[in-house]
Design an enzyme around this catalytic site. Structure first.
Site, PDB file in Angstrom:
ATOM      1  CD  GLN A 216       0.113   2.250   4.626  1.00  0.00           C
ATOM      2  OE1 GLN A 216      -1.021   2.436   5.066  1.00  0.00           O
ATOM      3  NE2 GLN A 216       0.479   2.594   3.407  1.00  0.00           N
ATOM      4  CG  PHE A 217       0.693   1.162  10.240  1.00  0.00           C
ATOM      5  CD1 PHE A 217       1.410   1.949  11.144  1.00  0.00           C
ATOM      6  CD2 PHE A 217       0.157   1.768   9.121  1.00  0.00           C
ATOM      7  CE1 PHE A 217       1.580   3.309  10.914  1.00  0.00           C
ATOM      8  CE2 PHE A 217       0.329   3.123   8.885  1.00  0.00           C
ATOM      9  CZ  PHE A 217       1.041   3.901   9.788  1.00  0.00           C
TER      10      PHE A 217
ATOM     11  CD  GLU B  23      -2.429  -1.658   2.485  1.00  0.00           C
ATOM     12  OE1 GLU B  23      -2.248  -0.946   3.496  1.00  0.00           O
ATOM     13  OE2 GLU B  23      -2.991  -2.780   2.531  1.00  0.00           O
TER      14      GLU B  23
ATOM     15  CG  HIS C 146      -1.495   3.986  13.692  1.00  0.00           C
ATOM     16  ND1 HIS C 146      -2.751   4.325  14.129  1.00  0.00           N
ATOM     17  CD2 HIS C 146      -1.555   4.007  12.343  1.00  0.00           C
ATOM     18  CE1 HIS C 146      -3.532   4.551  13.090  1.00  0.00           C
ATOM     19  NE2 HIS C 146      -2.837   4.367  11.996  1.00  0.00           N
TER      20      HIS C 146
ATOM     21  CB  ALA D 230      -6.505  -6.372  -0.435  1.00  0.00           C
ATOM     22  CD  GLU D 231      -3.962  -4.832   4.935  1.00  0.00           C
ATOM     23  OE1 GLU D 231      -5.093  -5.325   4.755  1.00  0.00           O
ATOM     24  OE2 GLU D 231      -3.769  -3.608   5.073  1.00  0.00           O
TER      25      GLU D 231
ATOM     26  CB  ILE E  71       0.288  -8.048   9.862  1.00  0.00           C
ATOM     27  CG1 ILE E  71       1.077  -8.962   8.916  1.00  0.00           C
ATOM     28  CG2 ILE E  71       0.108  -8.689  11.233  1.00  0.00           C
ATOM     29  CD1 ILE E  71       2.515  -9.195   9.315  1.00  0.00           C
TER      30      ILE E  71
END
Ligand SMILES: Cc1ncc(C[n+]2csc(CCOP(=O)(O)OP(=O)(O)O)c2C)c(N)n1
Ligand SMILES: [Mg+2]
Length: 752
Positions: free
Chosen positions: A504-505, A437, A552, A481-482, A509
């Site tokens: 991204q974070f 992403e 985060h 869309a992980e 996940i």
């Protein structure tokens, strides 16, 4: 069975009689072959059911009712040329592609020689490397995203054939220039084959279309116009759940009809002729590069879901009889008789031949031996490349020259060196692709070309400039869309690409967890080294952000170190990040590469650019400072905090702490821990994650178990409280381990 639309009389005249008649593109000989395969498939199921009742095999999953669609796909596509991600009902497909009944019985008995898994997986979990049938698992739907990645890889190699070479020409060039040749590299063990017009087949049941990964895969295939044939084998049930409860409106064809770029087919999947014709059209559409195809095949399920299920509990006889009237095996037999393709004698002869072949296959399989128990740990990791070995132990290049004014160049941050490592590796290895992403500089490339914008390159800018330098086919944004990021990467890596993807974070996940836990890390083991997928997943992790809050700031690395087959790395400074990331990329195992957000641009841990060959082996800890009185074992953002506490303790009390940064969590450096504890006899394990069941619990347990005789004090842990990371900085401080918490624990242990 439907036939070609030509007037039969004309066709007969033109073809010189019925002998040359073609049925939906299938000759009479091909129809006989189709029947032989379908009958073989059904009879294997029957034999397996018997063997299960005799307790000679341990599980049974039938393909009954799905034979016609499978044979049709197998005849329309090319084994060893196209790629296949079949699901458990695709026995007939596998037979049509060239799998042998004997091989299937070998899987049933769990034999060492089972080519799919060496006795590691249940029967009907197909894997035939020679046919391009990729290892399958049990989670319904986890194959679909991988099929998309497989198709992407085929297209990538088609456009960049040089990337398929064992070593890229760029590497050879480096060597000519006198630069180091690069040493050990996963490419030596990933022989790539690809065809310009190859197709990837993936199948699934009607129930499985409810999985999110199905929709992520459909979207990705449509976006990329990828040559994937999705085959939904709709038998109307998912175990006991009927389709109208599963699929809104009861028709998956209706739901997917809005996807652009697709070719759609909806067929009677119990009819081999119409099914074959549908697959021929679908394959042609894909081969010509128009996009993906969707084949919705209506089939039946005459044998209950599996041997553990009794469908009479939820389906009345009337419904089951309606299904039986459509049985593809009997229907095809009747058709052959009616068309005069085979007479009774011919059918009997064919069936006798099949029975004889199966009898021989069963007899042989029952004699086959299981693999020796001591072999069961083989292939959890690559047998070819050991990332802990000295091949990955290289020195940093010479420090950069001082500037003209004599000033030392500023140290590079962890973010800088991760970026330069990615750049250097991409230069060296054309198989590396980066996606995730926001990782691209800009998806709207024309803005970059016209120099209207600078580009983004990741929310933390770690991939900045890479798309600009290497092109949008090597660095690109994925949909949000992980599971798709990891699933597609897994499919690509199976074909020999090296995806270095970004989540991204860490907090996000989890949608990818099925792909990580049940696919990525287990593919090599479950296929008995038939397939592997050495993906690198880079993930921004951790707190101490003042304002990051719950979503985060999470850690949770122990959940991943708990997964066999996955390497987990967690550097805390710029040089280690560079050296370990290079090892992650060049090695042959899947790696979770955890990057602490708080450390990306800290003054702590900056370093000089170490050159393009710097590597650190996995599983080698670093002694941040040597000491004699107390060992502190930690990693990540706790390293600088523990160092601060240790320095204070030495200043105030003269206690010398040996501070160990593990750097790599799986494998981890037991030798360094043991040597240190043997010397100091006191140990504190510190980590940022929540205390209970955390990574440090395992380290503490091992120390208590194996180093008990060396201990002069209990093994202590300092970690986050068993809660979440809050937004308000004062509250965040209260949750996460602070230098003062570490100081007090160290002081207490030193005085114990
Ligand atoms: C992710 C996941 N959830 C649940 C299961 C248990 N399970 C195995 S098969 C199945 C039904 C599948 O139905 P469908 O997709 O229609 O395929 P069919 O068996 O009918 O061919 C279920 C729920 C599983 N294997 N994987
Ligand atoms: Mg079903």
């Amino acid at each position: 069975m439907a036939t070609t639309k030509t007037d039969p009389k004309l066709a007969l005249a033109a073809n010189g009689g019925k002998k040359n008649k073609v049925y939906e593109g299938l000759t009479r000989e091909q129809l006989i072959q189709a029947y032989r395969l379908m009958y073989t498939s059904r009879r294997i199921d029957d034999r397996e059911i018997l063997l299960k009742r005799q307790q000679k095999i341990f599980f049974q999953m039938s393909g009954a009712g799905h034979e016609a669609i499978g044979v049709a796909a197998g005849l329309a596509l090319k084994p060893g040329y196209d790629w296949f991600y079949p699901y458990y009902r695709d026995r007939a497909l596998c037979l049509a592609l060239g799998a042998k009944p004997y091989e299937m019985f070998l899987q049933g008995v769990g034999a060492a020689d089972d080519p799919s898994s060496g006795g590691r997986q249940m029967p009907s979990h197909w894997s035939y490397p020679r046919l391009n049938v990729v290892t399958q698992s049990s989670p319904t739907g986890s194959q679909i995203l991988q099929a998309v990645g497989c198709a992407e890889a085929g297209r990538y190699f088609g456009r960049r054939p040089g990337a398929a070479l064992p070593e890229s020409p760029l590497l050879a060039q480096d060597a000519r220039n006198g630069a180091p040749a690069g040493g050990v590299d996963y490419r030596q063990f990933h022989h790539v084959t690809f065809q310009g017009d190859e197709v990837t087949y993936v199948s699934l049941g009607d129930g499985t279309t409810s999985e999110g990964e199905f929709w992520e895969a459909m979207n990705a295939a449509a976006l990329g116009k990828l040559p994937v044939i999705f085959c939904v084998e709709d038998n109307g049930y998912a175990i006991s759940v009927p389709v109208e409860v599963q699929t809104a409106g009861g028709s998956i064809s209706r739901l997917v009809s809005g996807f652009p770029n697709f070719h759609f087919e909806e067929v009677d999947g119990t009819d081999p002729g119409v099914s074959y014709a549908a697959f021929v059209r679908a394959a042609q559409y894909c081969r010509e590069g128009h996009g993906p195809a969707f084949v919705h095949a209506h089939v039946i399920r005459p044998y209950s879901h599996s041997l553990s299920d009794d469908e009479r509990l939820y389906r009345p006889d009337s419904e089951r009889e309606r299904d039986a009237a459509r049985d593809p095996v009997t229907r095809t037999q009747m058709f052959l008789l009616r068309e005069g393709i085979l007479d009774d004698k011919g059918i009997n002869q064919l069936e006798k031949e099949v029975e004889a072949e199966l009898q021989t296959a069963v007899d042989l399989a029952l004699e086959a031996l299981p693999a020796p128990p001591e072999s069961v740990l083989k292939f959890v990791y690559s047998p070819d490349i050991d990332p802990t070995s000295s091949a990955f132990d290289t020195q940093p290049g010479p420090p950069p020259e001082p500037a003209a004014d004599g000033k030392k160049p500023a140290g590079k941050t962890m973010a800088d060196l991760i970026n330069s490592t990615l750049r250097d590796e991409m230069k060296r290895d054309e198989r590396i692709v980066i996606f995730g992403e926001d990782v691209a500089d800009a998806s709207r490339e024309e803005y970059l070309k016209r120099k209207l914008i600078k580009g983004k390159g990741g929310v933390f800018k770690l991939t900045f400039g890479l798309q600009n330098e290497f092109g949008a086919d090597r660095v690109f944004n994925s949909p949000l869309a992980e599971a798709a990021i990891v699933g597609r990467a897994t499919g690509m890596a199976t074909r020999g690409l090296k995806p270095v993807v970004e989540i991204q974070f860490f907090d996000y996940i989890w949608p990818a967890m099925m792909q990580i836990r049940d696919e990525l890390s287990v593919i090599r083991w479950r296929s008995n080294n038939g397939f592997s997928c050495p993906v690198v997943i880079r993930v921004a992790i951790g707190g101490y952000l003042t304002g990051g809050a719950i979503y985060h700031s999470q850690c949770g690395e122990s959940i991943f170190t708990h997964i066999p087959g996955l390497r987990v790395v967690f550097p805390c400074n710029a040089l280690d990040a560079a050296g370990l990331l290079r090892t992650a990329i060049r090695c042959d195992d899947p790696v979770l590469f955890l990057e602490h957000k708080r450390l990306y641009r800290e003054p702590f841990g900056r370093g000089a650019y170490p050159g393009p060959e710097y590597m650190i082996p996995f599983g080698k800890a670093k002694i941040v400072q040597p000491g004699t009185d107390l060992t502190v074992i930690t990693y990540g953002a706790v390293v600088p905090r523990a160092l601060q506490a240790a320095q204070k303790l030495e200043r105030e009390q003269g206690v010398k702490v040996e501070l160990i940064d593990l750097r790599c969590l799986n494998p981890f450096d037991w030798d360094t821990i043991a040597a240190s504890v043997g010397k100091t006899n006191r140990v504190l394990v510190a980590y940022e994650d929540t205390l209970s069941w955390g990574y440090g619990a395992e380290i503490a347990a091992r120390i208590a178990d194996q180093l008990f005789d060396h201990l002069d004090a209990p093994v202590r842990r300092v970690a986050a409280k068993d809660c979440f990371v809050p937004y308000q900085p004062i509250l965040e401080d209260a949750i996460l381990p602070q230098p003062n918490d570490l100081f007090l624990a160290m002081k207490d242990l030193a005085g114990y």
